[in-house]
Design an enzyme around this catalytic site. Structure first.
Site, PDB file in Angstrom:
ATOM      1  N   THR A 193       0.868  -1.194   0.000  1.00 22.33           N
ATOM      2  CA  THR A 193       0.000   0.000   0.000  1.00 22.33           C
ATOM      3  C   THR A 193       0.896   1.232   0.000  1.00 22.33           C
ATOM      4  O   THR A 193       2.014   1.178   0.530  1.00 22.33           O
ATOM      5  CB  THR A 193      -0.882  -0.023   1.276  1.00 22.33           C
ATOM      6  OG1 THR A 193      -1.892  -1.008   1.095  1.00 22.33           O
ATOM      7  CG2 THR A 193      -1.536   1.319   1.567  1.00 22.33           C
ATOM      8  N   ARG A 221     -15.014  -6.034  -0.049  1.00 21.81           N
ATOM      9  CA  ARG A 221     -14.333  -5.686   1.212  1.00 21.81           C
ATOM     10  C   ARG A 221     -13.692  -4.295   1.086  1.00 21.81           C
ATOM     11  O   ARG A 221     -13.028  -3.994   0.110  1.00 21.81           O
ATOM     12  CB  ARG A 221     -13.244  -6.723   1.510  1.00 21.81           C
ATOM     13  CG  ARG A 221     -12.432  -6.446   2.778  1.00 21.81           C
ATOM     14  CD  ARG A 221     -11.122  -5.759   2.488  1.00 21.81           C
ATOM     15  NE  ARG A 221     -10.239  -5.687   3.650  1.00 21.81           N
ATOM     16  CZ  ARG A 221      -9.118  -5.008   3.687  1.00 21.81           C
ATOM     17  NH1 ARG A 221      -8.713  -4.329   2.630  1.00 21.81           N
ATOM     18  NH2 ARG A 221      -8.359  -4.993   4.761  1.00 21.81           N
ATOM     19  N   GLY A 223     -11.084  -1.675   3.077  1.00 21.19           N
ATOM     20  CA  GLY A 223     -10.099  -1.639   4.161  1.00 21.19           C
ATOM     21  C   GLY A 223     -10.058  -0.283   4.848  1.00 21.19           C
ATOM     22  O   GLY A 223     -11.007   0.505   4.777  1.00 21.19           O
ATOM     23  N   ASP A 224      -8.940  -0.015   5.468  1.00 16.09           N
ATOM     24  CA  ASP A 224      -8.785   1.224   6.233  1.00 16.09           C
ATOM     25  C   ASP A 224      -8.397   2.428   5.371  1.00 16.09           C
ATOM     26  O   ASP A 224      -8.626   3.579   5.760  1.00 16.09           O
ATOM     27  CB  ASP A 224      -7.703   1.034   7.314  1.00 16.09           C
ATOM     28  CG  ASP A 224      -6.356   0.638   6.710  1.00 16.09           C
ATOM     29  OD1 ASP A 224      -6.343  -0.179   5.757  1.00 16.09           O
ATOM     30  OD2 ASP A 224      -5.322   1.141   7.167  1.00 16.09           O
ATOM     31  N   THR A 244      -0.210   1.813   6.666  1.00 13.26           N
ATOM     32  CA  THR A 244      -0.255   0.569   5.884  1.00 13.26           C
ATOM     33  C   THR A 244      -0.254  -0.584   6.869  1.00 13.26           C
ATOM     34  O   THR A 244       0.416  -0.532   7.896  1.00 13.26           O
ATOM     35  CB  THR A 244       0.944   0.469   4.924  1.00 13.26           C
ATOM     36  OG1 THR A 244       0.897  -0.823   4.299  1.00 13.26           O
ATOM     37  CG2 THR A 244       2.290   0.628   5.619  1.00 13.26           C
ATOM     38  N   GLY A 245      -1.032  -1.595   6.550  1.00 16.05           N
ATOM     39  CA  GLY A 245      -1.091  -2.732   7.470  1.00 16.05           C
ATOM     40  C   GLY A 245      -2.402  -3.461   7.339  1.00 16.05           C
ATOM     41  O   GLY A 245      -3.148  -3.261   6.381  1.00 16.05           O
ATOM     42  N   GLY A 247      -5.778  -3.832   7.521  1.00 15.02           N
ATOM     43  CA  GLY A 247      -6.773  -2.765   7.580  1.00 15.02           C
ATOM     44  C   GLY A 247      -7.845  -2.934   8.640  1.00 15.02           C
ATOM     45  O   GLY A 247      -8.299  -1.948   9.238  1.00 15.02           O
TER      46      GLY A 247
HETATM   47  N1  ASP Z   1      -4.153  -1.391   4.778  1.00 17.00           N
HETATM   48  C1  ASP Z   1      -4.451  -2.059   3.545  1.00 17.00           C
HETATM   49  C2  ASP Z   1      -5.811  -2.698   3.650  1.00 17.00           C
HETATM   50  O1  ASP Z   1      -6.063  -3.349   4.653  1.00 17.00           O
HETATM   51  C3  ASP Z   1      -3.440  -3.105   3.175  1.00 17.00           C
HETATM   52  C4  ASP Z   1      -1.997  -2.673   3.205  1.00 17.00           C
HETATM   53  O2  ASP Z   1      -1.657  -1.699   3.865  1.00 17.00           O
HETATM   54  O3  ASP Z   1      -1.174  -3.297   2.538  1.00 17.00           O
HETATM   55  O4  ASP Z   1      -6.571  -2.597   2.742  1.00 17.00           O
END
Ligand code: ASP
Length: 331
Positions: A193, A221, A223-224, A244-245, A247
């Site tokens: 991300t 879906r 995400g965050d 990033t992480g 979500g």
């Molecule tokens: N945060 C992103 C999500 O959950 C994924 C990522 O950061 O790689 O959609």
């Protein structure tokens, strides 16, 4: 006796005031910028791959840094840096985004302007070449914050943004990744991300985030990344954050807002707030963790992550700059 007491009080007051004078002065940067291109992985990145990644990270950094050096806005700097990263097939945003379990791409992005607390986002978009541009237009040309799916596409079309077939986002690497995940009946870990936070010469902070989400996610879906306060936040008086992480953890902990709130309401420093949220909240939850990049109103930069690696690059007007993937000792 009485004189002695007065003398003592005066002496104490002098000591106290000289202590106050000695408080370290906070260096205020003229401008500051930090970007991420994903966190995750269970292993450190081999040195030669890290060097290749650093080339792209530095190129992306130069885009935003040049805008800030020339007196441009933090908003333009974060948008253009993220556009560069969206166009780079290496990362999980725009071209190179991960695939849903049914082999398509659904992209999320957000942007926030810390000067007026306006924000824009798109979620589940399938044909907008640069979702971060659409997010900015949602912020600037609609009364809304978040547009999804076909409504977001129709709006982007109307605004003259570039529309591409869904297959534009596909790369061989992401196809192979999905095939492996389907075989294992698993969802991927977060990686790739992209996001950017900047402080400009006028003291304005902006933040933006863009992603394809989690590989092998259910279609629909979200995400965050498009959720203001989860992944992204910007407020000139306090901080800008992009994340990033995993979500779902970020949404459940309102990570970006939590960092902001710890600083604003409790007076924590940026380092303390980011550390608290990543290590005492996120790291304690079941999931694959992640990281945040942040800039406070003085241009101080913090990059905090509980994963093995985080792709990142940063620069400050005072000259400090760098790019890294693996943890580095000098940070
Ligand atoms: N945060 C992103 C999500 O959950 C994924 C990522 O950061 O790689 O959609």
């Amino acid at each position: 006796m009485h004189k002695k007491l007065i003398f003592l009080i005066l002496a104490c007051a002098m000591v106290l005031s000289s202590c106050e004078e000695q408080k370290p002065t906070v260096q205020k940067e003229e401008w500051s910028i930090v970007l991420h291109a994903g966190a995750g992985g269970s292993q450190l990145m081999p040195k030669d791959t890290e060097d290749q990644y650093k080339i792209f990270l530095n190129e992306a950094l130069t885009v935003g840094k040049t805008i800030l050096e020339n007196g441009g806005s933090a908003l333009d700097a974060v948008e253009q840096t993220v556009v560069y990263l969206e166009n780079c097939p290496l990362f999980n945003a725009g071209k190179g985004a991960v695939m849903t379990m049914d082999g398509r791409h659904e992209l999320d992005a957000s942007i926030m302007d810390g000067s007026n607390l306006m924000a824009g986002a798109v979620a589940g978009v399938t044909d907008i070449k640069n979702p971060v541009k659409a997010a900015r237009l949602v912020m600037e040309r609609t009364p809304h914050v978040l547009l999804i799916g076909e409504g977001a596409s129709a709006f982007a079309r109307e605004q003259g943004l570039e529309i591409v077939p869904n297959s534009y986002f596909t790369t061989e690497g992401k196809k192979a990744e999905l095939a492996k995940l389907l075989e294992q009946h698993a969802q991927g870990e977060p990686h790739g991300t992209v996001g950017c936070v900047a402080l400009d010469k006028n003291g304005n902070i902006a933040a933006a985030t863009s992603t394809g989400g989690m590989a092998g996610k259910k279609w629909g879906r979200v995400g965050d990344a498009p959720i203001i306060g989860a992944s992204t936040i910007a407020n000139n008086d306090v901080v800008g954050v992009s994340s990033t992480g995993h979500g779902e953890l970020w949404i459940r902990q309102s990570v970006a807002h939590d960092i902001y709130a710890l600083m604003d309401y409790k007076g924590l420093s940026l380092k303390e707030a980011a550390h608290e949220v990543i290590w005492n909240k996120i790291d304690k939850m079941e999931g694959s963790g992640g990281g945040v990049i942040c800039i406070d109103k003085n241009g101080e930069i913090v990059m905090e992550f509980d994963t093995k690696v985080m792709n990142r690059a940063w620069a400050k007007s005072s000259g400090e700059c760098g790019a890294a993937v693996n943890p580095v000792v000098s940070e």
